[in-house]
Design a protein around this motif. Structure first.
Motif, PDB file in Angstrom:
ATOM      1  N   THR A   1       0.844  -1.197   0.000  1.00 31.79           N
ATOM      2  CA  THR A   1       0.000   0.000   0.000  1.00 31.79           C
ATOM      3  C   THR A   1       0.875   1.241   0.000  1.00 31.79           C
ATOM      4  O   THR A   1       2.036   1.189   0.411  1.00 31.79           O
TER       5      THR A   1
ATOM      6  N   ASN B   1       0.979   5.121   1.433  1.00 31.75           N
ATOM      7  CA  ASN B   1       0.429   6.068   2.405  1.00 31.75           C
ATOM      8  C   ASN B   1       0.496   7.457   1.798  1.00 31.75           C
ATOM      9  O   ASN B   1       1.571   7.986   1.564  1.00 31.75           O
TER      10      ASN B   1
ATOM     11  N   LEU C   1      -1.875   9.612   5.680  1.00 33.69           N
ATOM     12  CA  LEU C   1      -2.717   9.115   6.771  1.00 33.69           C
ATOM     13  C   LEU C   1      -2.300   9.768   8.078  1.00 33.69           C
ATOM     14  O   LEU C   1      -1.109   9.923   8.343  1.00 33.69           O
TER      15      LEU C   1
ATOM     16  N   SER D   1      -4.054   5.675  10.840  1.00 36.76           N
ATOM     17  CA  SER D   1      -3.111   4.565  10.766  1.00 36.76           C
ATOM     18  C   SER D   1      -3.359   3.559  11.886  1.00 36.76           C
ATOM     19  O   SER D   1      -3.278   2.348  11.672  1.00 36.76           O
TER      20      SER D   1
ATOM     21  N   LYS E   1      -6.842   8.224   1.384  1.00 30.92           N
ATOM     22  CA  LYS E   1      -5.422   8.491   1.606  1.00 30.92           C
ATOM     23  C   LYS E   1      -4.574   7.218   1.607  1.00 30.92           C
ATOM     24  O   LYS E   1      -3.363   7.275   1.741  1.00 30.92           O
ATOM     25  N   LEU E   2      -5.223   6.066   1.456  1.00 26.62           N
ATOM     26  CA  LEU E   2      -4.515   4.792   1.376  1.00 26.62           C
ATOM     27  C   LEU E   2      -4.726   4.235  -0.022  1.00 26.62           C
ATOM     28  O   LEU E   2      -5.853   3.977  -0.436  1.00 26.62           O
TER      29      LEU E   2
END
Length: 171
Positions: A26, A28, A31, A36, A102-103
């Motif tokens: 993934t 980031n 985050l 998270s 945001k991921l």
């Protein structure tokens, strides 16, 4: 991070890859700590782990493993979700990514099979190992239940007939 800490980190990641059924990469994209923490909790509840690792160290750890193909995904701010169950990590990460933009899911690997982001999403839509076990048990138990119902049905019908005659004679 000194050289011994880096060696320990590589060894730890390598051990994770040796036991893994699936690895999801993934990215980031900002985050917060709270987001998270929620993601890590969801992944942990699914029976997987979520680690942020230096890309260079992760590339060293995947050498000589089935997951060597994910090296191309390890650029930028990445994290790895790893689980022994081939569906658990993918399902947890995809569910979180649906609610949080945001991921970003970059890709991953299931053994030597490298998967793109769409492949990970397709994998997440499959039932988990526990769900499949429950379905198999249900399928095995269903015929036995039917046989038991069929075996007791004639006796129940006879009892109802006798009950009806008894009620008719009493009236």
């Amino acid at each position: 991070m000194d050289r011994s800490q880096k060696a320990d980190s590589v060894a730890s990641l390598n051990a994770s890859f040796a036991e893994a059924g699936v690895v999801v990469v993934t990215r980031n994209l900002g985050l917060t700590v709270a987001q998270s923490t929620v993601l890590r909790g969801k992944v942990r509840d699914a029976g997987a782990t979520y680690k942020v690792a230096k890309n260079r160290l992760a590339k060293l750890a995947i050498q000589d493993t089935d997951y060597a193909g994910i090296g191309e995904f390890l650029t930028g701010p990445t994290a790895l979700a790893v689980s022994a169950d081939p569906v658990a990590a993918a399902k947890a990460v995809v569910d979180f990514a649906k609610t949080n933009d945001k991921l970003e899911i970059v890709g991953g690997s299931m053994g030597a099979q490298v998967l793109n982001a769409e492949g990970i999403k397709a994998l997440a839509s499959m039932p988990s190992l526990d769900e499949l076990r429950a379905k198999v048990i249900g399928l095995v138990q269903a015929p036995a239940t039917k046989v038991a119902q069929l075996a007791t049905a004639p006796a129940a019908k006879l009892a109802r007939v006798f009950g009806a005659y008894a009620a008719k004679d009493a009236a």
